[in-house]
Scaffold this motif. Sequence first.
Motif, PDB file in Angstrom:
ATOM      1  N   LYS A   3       0.851  -1.184   0.000  1.00 46.91           N
ATOM      2  CA  LYS A   3       0.000   0.000   0.000  1.00 46.91           C
ATOM      3  C   LYS A   3       0.893   1.243   0.000  1.00 46.91           C
ATOM      4  O   LYS A   3       1.857   1.329   0.755  1.00 46.91           O
ATOM      5  N   ILE A   4       0.595   2.186  -0.837  1.00 45.04           N
ATOM      6  CA  ILE A   4       1.353   3.430  -0.918  1.00 45.04           C
ATOM      7  C   ILE A   4       0.518   4.544  -0.300  1.00 45.04           C
ATOM      8  O   ILE A   4      -0.649   4.725  -0.658  1.00 45.04           O
ATOM      9  N   LYS A   5       1.110   5.246   0.650  1.00 44.38           N
ATOM     10  CA  LYS A   5       0.439   6.385   1.262  1.00 44.38           C
ATOM     11  C   LYS A   5       0.999   7.646   0.641  1.00 44.38           C
ATOM     12  O   LYS A   5       2.188   7.743   0.370  1.00 44.38           O
ATOM     13  N   LYS A   6       0.135   8.614   0.445  1.00 48.47           N
ATOM     14  CA  LYS A   6       0.544   9.870  -0.160  1.00 48.47           C
ATOM     15  C   LYS A   6       0.034  11.011   0.700  1.00 48.47           C
ATOM     16  O   LYS A   6      -1.069  10.954   1.230  1.00 48.47           O
ATOM     17  N   GLY A   7       0.847  12.038   0.866  1.00 46.09           N
ATOM     18  CA  GLY A   7       0.431  13.205   1.621  1.00 46.09           C
ATOM     19  C   GLY A   7       1.185  14.428   1.142  1.00 46.09           C
ATOM     20  O   GLY A   7       2.179  14.313   0.440  1.00 46.09           O
ATOM     21  N   ALA A   8       0.705  15.572   1.525  1.00 42.57           N
ATOM     22  CA  ALA A   8       1.343  16.827   1.133  1.00 42.57           C
ATOM     23  C   ALA A   8       2.149  17.374   2.303  1.00 42.57           C
ATOM     24  O   ALA A   8       1.772  17.220   3.458  1.00 42.57           O
ATOM     25  N   ALA A   9       3.270  18.001   1.986  1.00 47.73           N
ATOM     26  CA  ALA A   9       4.100  18.661   2.989  1.00 47.73           C
ATOM     27  C   ALA A   9       4.132  20.141   2.653  1.00 47.73           C
ATOM     28  O   ALA A   9       4.522  20.523   1.557  1.00 47.73           O
ATOM     29  N   LYS A  10       3.697  20.963   3.587  1.00 45.74           N
ATOM     30  CA  LYS A  10       3.618  22.401   3.363  1.00 45.74           C
ATOM     31  C   LYS A  10       4.972  23.043   3.620  1.00 45.74           C
ATOM     32  O   LYS A  10       5.660  22.708   4.581  1.00 45.74           O
ATOM     33  N   LYS A  14      10.106  30.162   5.762  1.00 43.05           N
ATOM     34  CA  LYS A  14      11.518  29.919   6.079  1.00 43.05           C
ATOM     35  C   LYS A  14      12.073  28.714   5.317  1.00 43.05           C
ATOM     36  O   LYS A  14      13.211  28.311   5.524  1.00 43.05           O
ATOM     37  N   GLY A  15      11.250  28.112   4.463  1.00 37.82           N
ATOM     38  CA  GLY A  15      11.695  26.957   3.701  1.00 37.82           C
ATOM     39  C   GLY A  15      11.588  25.646   4.462  1.00 37.82           C
ATOM     40  O   GLY A  15      12.104  24.623   4.022  1.00 37.82           O
ATOM     41  N   GLN A  16      10.894  25.645   5.582  1.00 39.13           N
ATOM     42  CA  GLN A  16      10.744  24.428   6.381  1.00 39.13           C
ATOM     43  C   GLN A  16       9.553  23.625   5.886  1.00 39.13           C
ATOM     44  O   GLN A  16       8.529  24.187   5.510  1.00 39.13           O
ATOM     45  N   LEU A  17       9.699  22.298   5.899  1.00 43.65           N
ATOM     46  CA  LEU A  17       8.611  21.415   5.490  1.00 43.65           C
ATOM     47  C   LEU A  17       7.829  20.952   6.706  1.00 43.65           C
ATOM     48  O   LEU A  17       8.416  20.585   7.724  1.00 43.65           O
ATOM     49  N   THR A  18       6.511  20.956   6.580  1.00 43.49           N
ATOM     50  CA  THR A  18       5.663  20.376   7.617  1.00 43.49           C
ATOM     51  C   THR A  18       5.201  19.024   7.103  1.00 43.49           C
ATOM     52  O   THR A  18       4.439  18.937   6.147  1.00 43.49           O
ATOM     53  N   ILE A  19       5.697  17.975   7.750  1.00 37.99           N
ATOM     54  CA  ILE A  19       5.360  16.613   7.349  1.00 37.99           C
ATOM     55  C   ILE A  19       4.077  16.217   8.085  1.00 37.99           C
ATOM     56  O   ILE A  19       3.956  16.443   9.284  1.00 37.99           O
ATOM     57  N   PRO A  20       3.124  15.607   7.380  1.00 36.36           N
ATOM     58  CA  PRO A  20       1.861  15.239   8.022  1.00 36.36           C
ATOM     59  C   PRO A  20       2.084  14.360   9.264  1.00 36.36           C
ATOM     60  O   PRO A  20       3.005  13.536   9.309  1.00 36.36           O
ATOM     61  N   ALA A  21       1.218  14.551  10.263  1.00 36.79           N
ATOM     62  CA  ALA A  21       1.340  13.832  11.539  1.00 36.79           C
ATOM     63  C   ALA A  21       1.339  12.320  11.334  1.00 36.79           C
ATOM     64  O   ALA A  21       2.105  11.601  11.970  1.00 36.79           O
ATOM     65  N   TRP A  22       0.479  11.804  10.455  1.00 35.52           N
ATOM     66  CA  TRP A  22       0.421  10.361  10.238  1.00 35.52           C
ATOM     67  C   TRP A  22       1.753   9.832   9.730  1.00 35.52           C
ATOM     68  O   TRP A  22       2.187   8.748  10.117  1.00 35.52           O
ATOM     69  N   ALA A  23       2.429  10.601   8.875  1.00 30.41           N
ATOM     70  CA  ALA A  23       3.719  10.164   8.323  1.00 30.41           C
ATOM     71  C   ALA A  23       4.796  10.184   9.408  1.00 30.41           C
ATOM     72  O   ALA A  23       5.605   9.258   9.505  1.00 30.41           O
ATOM     73  N   ARG A  24       4.806  11.242  10.241  1.00 32.45           N
ATOM     74  CA  ARG A  24       5.787  11.316  11.340  1.00 32.45           C
ATOM     75  C   ARG A  24       5.591  10.139  12.289  1.00 32.45           C
ATOM     76  O   ARG A  24       6.556   9.503  12.712  1.00 32.45           O
ATOM     77  N   LYS A  25       4.333   9.841  12.608  1.00 25.12           N
ATOM     78  CA  LYS A  25       4.038   8.735  13.533  1.00 25.12           C
ATOM     79  C   LYS A  25       4.443   7.396  12.923  1.00 25.12           C
ATOM     80  O   LYS A  25       5.145   6.599  13.549  1.00 25.12           O
ATOM     81  N   ASP A  26       4.001   7.143  11.700  1.00 26.58           N
ATOM     82  CA  ASP A  26       4.281   5.863  11.037  1.00 26.58           C
ATOM     83  C   ASP A  26       5.777   5.618  10.858  1.00 26.58           C
ATOM     84  O   ASP A  26       6.250   4.490  10.957  1.00 26.58           O
TER      85      ASP A  26
END
Length: 96
Positions: A3-10, A14-26
């Motif tokens: 299974k491939i999960k896909k999400g957006a990172a804002k 300042k050029g910092q990426l916000t990685i979705p919470a589900w991805a950080r947890k997983d």
Amino acid sequence: MQKIKKGAAKVSSKGQLTIPAWARKDLGIKEGSLLNLYEVEGQFLVIEQAEVTPLEEIQARFQKLASKKGLTPEALTQAIKESRKKVFKRLYEKTA
């Protein structure tokens, strides 16, 4: 088939990426985690967590502490030079 999960990172101003919470947890990504980033044929990819050596971990903690104390890189450099001189004198110079 995996299974491939896909999400957006804002990206912040300042050029910092916000990685979705589900991805950080997983993936076990925590504050201060380092990630290897790759660009392949114009595509940006985050592939894996980077290996952090013990020295790099200590350096990151030291930088955080210095920042909290308001120490500039120049002030730290000067403090290290002074500390080295003191240690050298203590170890190698004979006292009269």
